[in-house]
Design an enzyme around this catalytic site. Structure first.
Site, PDB file in Angstrom:
ATOM      1  N   GLU A 216       0.949  -1.196   0.139  1.00 37.42           N
ATOM      2  CA  GLU A 216       0.050   0.074   0.070  1.00 37.42           C
ATOM      3  C   GLU A 216       1.020   1.361   0.064  1.00 37.42           C
ATOM      4  O   GLU A 216       1.489   1.443   0.910  1.00 37.42           O
ATOM      5  CB  GLU A 216      -1.158  -0.228   1.215  1.00 37.42           C
ATOM      6  CG  GLU A 216      -1.767  -1.128   0.989  1.00 37.42           C
ATOM      7  CD  GLU A 216      -2.884  -0.961   0.094  1.00 37.42           C
ATOM      8  OE1 GLU A 216      -3.035   0.287  -0.409  1.00 37.42           O
ATOM      9  OE2 GLU A 216      -3.727  -2.055  -0.001  1.00 37.42           O
ATOM     10  N   CYS A 251      -1.735   9.239   2.084  1.00 36.61           N
ATOM     11  CA  CYS A 251      -1.263   8.688   0.883  1.00 36.61           C
ATOM     12  C   CYS A 251      -2.390   8.672  -0.196  1.00 36.61           C
ATOM     13  O   CYS A 251      -2.025   8.713  -1.336  1.00 36.61           O
ATOM     14  CB  CYS A 251      -1.269   6.968   1.099  1.00 36.61           C
ATOM     15  SG  CYS A 251      -2.634   6.476   1.641  1.00 36.61           S
TER      16      CYS A 251
END
Length: 479
Positions: A216, A251
């Protein structure tokens, strides 16, 4: 003084957890439910401690911590508790004439002993959320929290040791040395959240044991603003998704804006006005903005701003205080495409606006860069929405909002290309830590004699010709 974590400790840890897994302790429904309920107790009974740790590490506002870390975790746990029996149940699969008479199913089998390496920016959410999936799927798990959020890491160790089964769920604190020792071990899966630079190290270590990984990561997530939009709502949602989520240290944070030269002045004016409304005329004193995590990241962001051809492009904000690790929300206009700020993930409170002759050019700009974790579009034009969704390659697409897709458990959350591989959230988390095992049950009824050559099949009981279907897609008539 804390005991040093050594190679023997890493090896013994994996051996102990594998022994627990092999005993079957983690496979049962009751064990999984019990561990999930303990995680829920942590969220319910220790929220003030979690909020305090997040403030110590990142200066996160209390409401932001409660909503974006604790509440999201609570929702994930409750969903897993509600759906776990369905997730664990085998899925029936169709069979063909080739295997008649038979039945088949797909069993979700736990992988074994897994490693979760989490990130510093959402240290509770990004630590516990993958662990929910690992436990739900019936695995033993080791969590390695980020050393860059030490208060949160320490609290995670304390709470998990206090509540969860130590024979199957463990936490290892530390930095590069400890992580390296963990990566030297053989795992059945590694789940990593962080930068693409470290992800390459993770993959290299995993390759030695052919260990599968979920990565991720992040990337430069673009925001495209069409002139056919509700501008006031658009700007409020961008501000909330950029500065309202850990001050850009996320993110899925908007990394840059693309809009037309004609519409840009309206976008800029609205941004300036709403930023004052959100954070006041002196945002450096605002209690609603997180600080930068440490001096290294502060200096990295400062370097981006201090490039000569970039610093002169600041049109709002730009104030910095290294001692307090504070950088004000900063807007830049038409920075060079080859500048540092346009070629590295920003991961902070800086937001460049890049103007285009027409919105069609936005597709070329996005396509010319590595695939991002998210891409955002604000428009009321239905054809543009459809084209954006179909042609822009990103981990996820959100139209007319920022980052809200990660709260929808029926959607997979993950990257593509440079922004990661694999996905999780909801049942996707369960699947990420499961092996989908194919099982076929064949009956003894209808047995046939097959010649050594495999070219002739004779039925012992039936006199009429039969057609034996081969997997190659053709059949041979049987005399």
């Amino acid at each position: 003084m804390a005991r040093v974590f050594e190679a023997a400790d890493a090896s013994n840890l994996v051996t102990e957890l594998r022994r627990s897994f092999d005993s079957g302790v983690t496979r049962g429904y009751e064990w999984r439910v019990n561990q999930l309920k303990k995680l829920l107790i942590i969220c319910d009974n220790h929220e003030p401690e979690i909020v305090a740790a997040l403030h110590d590490d990142l200066g996160k506002p209390e409401l932001e911590s409660s909503v974006y870390e604790v509440a999201l975790l609570r929702n994930s746990i409750k969903l897993a508790l509600k759906q776990l029996k369905d997730w664990m149940a085998p899925d029936k699969a169709k069979t063909s004439l080739t295997t008649f008479p038979s039945s088949a199913e797909i069993i979700s089998e736990p992988l074994g002993v897994v490693l979760v390496i989490s990130a510093w920016n959402y240290p509770f959410l990004l630590s516990i959320d993958p662990v929910i999936g690992a436990i739900s799927a019936g695995n033993a798990v080791v969590l390695k929290p980020s050393e860059l959020s030490p208060a949160s890491s320490s609290l995670l160790l304390k709470l998990i040791e206090q509540y969860l089964d130590p024979s199957a769920v463990r936490v290892v604190e530390g930095s590069v040395a400890e992580t390296t020792l963990l990566l030297d071990q053989k795992w059945d899966k590694i789940f990593y959240t962080g930068s693409s630079k470290i992800a390459r190290i993770i993959m290299t270590a995993a390759a030695k044991h052919l260990t599968p990984v979920v990565l991720e990561l992040g990337g430069k997530s673009p925001v495209v603003i069409d002139s056919d939009t509700n501008l006031k709502v658009t700007i409020k949602r961008i501000i909330q998704g950029k500065w309202g989520c850990n001050n850009g240290q996320a993110c899925v944070s908007p990394d840059y804006i693309l809009t037309t030269k004609e519409f840009a002045p309206k976008v800029i004016d609205e941004l300036k006005q709403e930023l004052v409304a959100f954070y006041g005329k002196n945002p450096m004193e605002s209690k609603d903005l997180s600080h930068i995590v440490n001096t290294n990241h502060f200096d990295r962001l400062s370097k981006m701003l201090e490039e000569k051809e970039v610093s002169e492009k600041i049109i709002h904000g730009g104030e910095k205080d290294r001692e307090k690790l504070k950088i004000a929300p900063t807007i830049l206009l038409d920075v060079p495409l080859d500048s540092l700020i346009m070629n590295e993930e920003i991961f902070g409170p800086l937001l460049p606006i890049f103007t285009l002759n027409n919105l069609e050019e936005s597709f070329d700009v996005i396509r010319s860069r590595p695939k991002p974790l998210a891409a955002y579009l604000f428009t009321q034009n239905q054809k543009l929405k459809e084209r954006f969704a179909m042609t822009v390659s990103a981990g996820g697409i959100v139209v007319n909002d920022i980052a809200v897709h990660l709260a929808v458990h029926s959607l997979p959350f993950g990257g593509v290309g440079e922004s990661g591989m694999g996905s999780y959230h909801g049942k996707f988390s369960f699947d990420a830590f499961s092996h989908k095992k194919a099982v076929l049950y064949k009956s003894f009824f209808g047995d046939s004699a097959i010649s050594c050559s495999g070219n002739l099949v004779r039925n012992r009981t039936l006199k009429s010709p039969l057609l034996f279907p081969f997997s190659f897609g053709f059949g041979i008539p049987l005399p």
